[in-house]
Scaffold this motif. Structure first.
Motif, PDB file in Angstrom:
ATOM      1  N   VAL A  46       6.815  -8.912 -10.953  1.00 38.57           N
ATOM      2  CA  VAL A  46       5.845  -8.265 -10.060  1.00 38.57           C
ATOM      3  C   VAL A  46       6.326  -8.350  -8.612  1.00 38.57           C
ATOM      4  O   VAL A  46       6.296  -7.359  -7.875  1.00 38.57           O
ATOM      5  CB  VAL A  46       4.444  -8.897 -10.222  1.00 38.57           C
ATOM      6  CG1 VAL A  46       3.509  -8.459  -9.100  1.00 38.57           C
ATOM      7  CG2 VAL A  46       3.858  -8.552 -11.576  1.00 38.57           C
ATOM      8  N   LYS A  47       6.808  -9.514  -8.201  1.00 36.99           N
ATOM      9  CA  LYS A  47       7.302  -9.677  -6.823  1.00 36.99           C
ATOM     10  C   LYS A  47       8.528  -8.810  -6.570  1.00 36.99           C
ATOM     11  O   LYS A  47       8.670  -8.210  -5.496  1.00 36.99           O
ATOM     12  CB  LYS A  47       7.619 -11.147  -6.551  1.00 36.99           C
ATOM     13  CG  LYS A  47       6.384 -12.004  -6.430  1.00 36.99           C
ATOM     14  CD  LYS A  47       6.720 -13.451  -6.172  1.00 36.99           C
ATOM     15  CE  LYS A  47       5.469 -14.304  -6.107  1.00 36.99           C
ATOM     16  NZ  LYS A  47       5.771 -15.717  -5.886  1.00 36.99           N
ATOM     17  N   LEU A  48       9.409  -8.729  -7.554  1.00 39.96           N
ATOM     18  CA  LEU A  48      10.611  -7.899  -7.412  1.00 39.96           C
ATOM     19  C   LEU A  48      10.241  -6.431  -7.257  1.00 39.96           C
ATOM     20  O   LEU A  48      10.738  -5.745  -6.355  1.00 39.96           O
ATOM     21  CB  LEU A  48      11.526  -8.086  -8.626  1.00 39.96           C
ATOM     22  CG  LEU A  48      12.702  -7.121  -8.698  1.00 39.96           C
ATOM     23  CD1 LEU A  48      13.772  -7.532  -7.696  1.00 39.96           C
ATOM     24  CD2 LEU A  48      13.264  -7.057 -10.093  1.00 39.96           C
ATOM     25  N   ILE A  49       9.358  -5.943  -8.105  1.00 37.04           N
ATOM     26  CA  ILE A  49       8.977  -4.531  -8.035  1.00 37.04           C
ATOM     27  C   ILE A  49       8.189  -4.257  -6.760  1.00 37.04           C
ATOM     28  O   ILE A  49       8.340  -3.199  -6.148  1.00 37.04           O
ATOM     29  CB  ILE A  49       8.222  -4.112  -9.312  1.00 37.04           C
ATOM     30  CG1 ILE A  49       9.198  -4.168 -10.501  1.00 37.04           C
ATOM     31  CG2 ILE A  49       7.620  -2.722  -9.172  1.00 37.04           C
ATOM     32  CD1 ILE A  49       8.610  -3.832 -11.835  1.00 37.04           C
ATOM     33  N   GLN A  50       7.378  -5.225  -6.323  1.00 39.77           N
ATOM     34  CA  GLN A  50       6.662  -5.046  -5.061  1.00 39.77           C
ATOM     35  C   GLN A  50       7.642  -4.910  -3.902  1.00 39.77           C
ATOM     36  O   GLN A  50       7.452  -4.072  -3.022  1.00 39.77           O
ATOM     37  CB  GLN A  50       5.712  -6.224  -4.815  1.00 39.77           C
ATOM     38  CG  GLN A  50       4.864  -6.081  -3.568  1.00 39.77           C
ATOM     39  CD  GLN A  50       3.866  -4.938  -3.686  1.00 39.77           C
ATOM     40  OE1 GLN A  50       3.067  -4.899  -4.611  1.00 39.77           O
ATOM     41  NE2 GLN A  50       3.901  -4.023  -2.749  1.00 39.77           N
ATOM     42  N   SER A  51       8.707  -5.687  -3.914  1.00 45.46           N
ATOM     43  CA  SER A  51       9.712  -5.562  -2.845  1.00 45.46           C
ATOM     44  C   SER A  51      10.415  -4.210  -2.914  1.00 45.46           C
ATOM     45  O   SER A  51      10.759  -3.632  -1.883  1.00 45.46           O
ATOM     46  CB  SER A  51      10.721  -6.706  -2.926  1.00 45.46           C
ATOM     47  OG  SER A  51      11.524  -6.586  -4.082  1.00 45.46           O
ATOM     48  N   GLN A  52      10.590  -3.677  -4.120  1.00 40.90           N
ATOM     49  CA  GLN A  52      11.207  -2.365  -4.250  1.00 40.90           C
ATOM     50  C   GLN A  52      10.255  -1.255  -3.791  1.00 40.90           C
ATOM     51  O   GLN A  52      10.705  -0.214  -3.313  1.00 40.90           O
ATOM     52  CB  GLN A  52      11.669  -2.131  -5.694  1.00 40.90           C
ATOM     53  CG  GLN A  52      12.796  -3.048  -6.121  1.00 40.90           C
ATOM     54  CD  GLN A  52      13.971  -3.007  -5.154  1.00 40.90           C
ATOM     55  OE1 GLN A  52      14.460  -1.947  -4.792  1.00 40.90           O
ATOM     56  NE2 GLN A  52      14.404  -4.179  -4.718  1.00 40.90           N
ATOM     57  N   VAL A  53       8.956  -1.477  -3.917  1.00 36.91           N
ATOM     58  CA  VAL A  53       7.980  -0.528  -3.367  1.00 36.91           C
ATOM     59  C   VAL A  53       8.143  -0.461  -1.848  1.00 36.91           C
ATOM     60  O   VAL A  53       8.151   0.623  -1.251  1.00 36.91           O
ATOM     61  CB  VAL A  53       6.529  -0.934  -3.752  1.00 36.91           C
ATOM     62  CG1 VAL A  53       5.501  -0.170  -2.928  1.00 36.91           C
ATOM     63  CG2 VAL A  53       6.299  -0.722  -5.237  1.00 36.91           C
ATOM     64  N   TYR A  54       8.313  -1.627  -1.222  1.00 36.38           N
ATOM     65  CA  TYR A  54       8.522  -1.658   0.236  1.00 36.38           C
ATOM     66  C   TYR A  54       9.843  -0.993   0.617  1.00 36.38           C
ATOM     67  O   TYR A  54       9.924  -0.275   1.629  1.00 36.38           O
ATOM     68  CB  TYR A  54       8.481  -3.094   0.754  1.00 36.38           C
ATOM     69  CG  TYR A  54       7.146  -3.771   0.582  1.00 36.38           C
ATOM     70  CD1 TYR A  54       5.944  -3.092   0.792  1.00 36.38           C
ATOM     71  CD2 TYR A  54       7.065  -5.108   0.214  1.00 36.38           C
ATOM     72  CE1 TYR A  54       4.720  -3.721   0.630  1.00 36.38           C
ATOM     73  CE2 TYR A  54       5.844  -5.739   0.050  1.00 36.38           C
ATOM     74  CZ  TYR A  54       4.684  -5.040   0.265  1.00 36.38           C
ATOM     75  OH  TYR A  54       3.473  -5.668   0.102  1.00 36.38           O
ATOM     76  N   ALA A  55      10.886  -1.204  -0.166  1.00 36.41           N
ATOM     77  CA  ALA A  55      12.173  -0.557   0.104  1.00 36.41           C
ATOM     78  C   ALA A  55      12.041   0.957  -0.011  1.00 36.41           C
ATOM     79  O   ALA A  55      12.600   1.708   0.810  1.00 36.41           O
ATOM     80  CB  ALA A  55      13.239  -1.080  -0.858  1.00 36.41           C
ATOM     81  N   TYR A  56      11.315   1.429  -1.010  1.00 36.07           N
ATOM     82  CA  TYR A  56      11.064   2.862  -1.183  1.00 36.07           C
ATOM     83  C   TYR A  56      10.330   3.410   0.040  1.00 36.07           C
ATOM     84  O   TYR A  56      10.660   4.482   0.550  1.00 36.07           O
ATOM     85  CB  TYR A  56      10.242   3.089  -2.453  1.00 36.07           C
ATOM     86  CG  TYR A  56       9.934   4.533  -2.753  1.00 36.07           C
ATOM     87  CD1 TYR A  56      10.737   5.265  -3.613  1.00 36.07           C
ATOM     88  CD2 TYR A  56       8.827   5.182  -2.191  1.00 36.07           C
ATOM     89  CE1 TYR A  56      10.459   6.595  -3.902  1.00 36.07           C
ATOM     90  CE2 TYR A  56       8.539   6.499  -2.459  1.00 36.07           C
ATOM     91  CZ  TYR A  56       9.361   7.211  -3.320  1.00 36.07           C
ATOM     92  OH  TYR A  56       9.081   8.525  -3.594  1.00 36.07           O
ATOM     93  N   GLU A  57       9.333   2.654   0.501  1.00 34.47           N
ATOM     94  CA  GLU A  57       8.556   3.096   1.666  1.00 34.47           C
ATOM     95  C   GLU A  57       9.431   3.188   2.913  1.00 34.47           C
ATOM     96  O   GLU A  57       9.318   4.141   3.691  1.00 34.47           O
ATOM     97  CB  GLU A  57       7.390   2.138   1.904  1.00 34.47           C
ATOM     98  CG  GLU A  57       6.514   2.536   3.079  1.00 34.47           C
ATOM     99  CD  GLU A  57       5.385   1.559   3.329  1.00 34.47           C
ATOM    100  OE1 GLU A  57       4.416   1.972   3.983  1.00 34.47           O
ATOM    101  OE2 GLU A  57       5.480   0.388   2.895  1.00 34.47           O
TER     102      GLU A  57
END
Length: 98
Positions: A46-57
């Motif tokens: 969950v933390k990894l994918i959340q960080s990738q959401v921020y990278a996408y943003e």
């Protein structure tokens, strides 16, 4: 009378009893550790994918509409190690099992 060296039957039974007791203690603890590891693995995902959401943003100037927008450029797999699904709402990733 010969001087034979070796273990007696009683000594062997004592050793087997001690090994059995150690196994009875160790096996349940190992199964508990597997459950803890699985839950920690999902938290880490969950933390990894959340960080990738921020990278996408950062790269696109907006949050992804759905988690599938992250695949395959940002993440390979959108599930926890135990194959449980993830929720995504308003830029926040969470586990459905929690």
């Amino acid at each position: 009378m010969k001087n034979e060296k070796g273990f007696t039957l009683v000594e062997m039974l004592i050793v087997l009893m001690i090994i059995s007791l150690l196994l009875l203690i160790a096996v349940p603890n190992m199964s508990n550790n597997n459950e803890v590891a699985a839950s920690k693995g999902c938290e880490a995902t969950v933390k990894l994918i959340q960080s990738q959401v921020y990278a996408y943003e950062i790269e696109n100037g907006k949050l992804p509409d759905k988690l599938e927008d992250l695949s395959p450029d940002y993440v390979d797999k959108l599930t926890c190690p135990d194959d449980s699904e993830l929720d995504y709402e308003n830029g926040t990733v969470s586990s459905k099992s929690s």
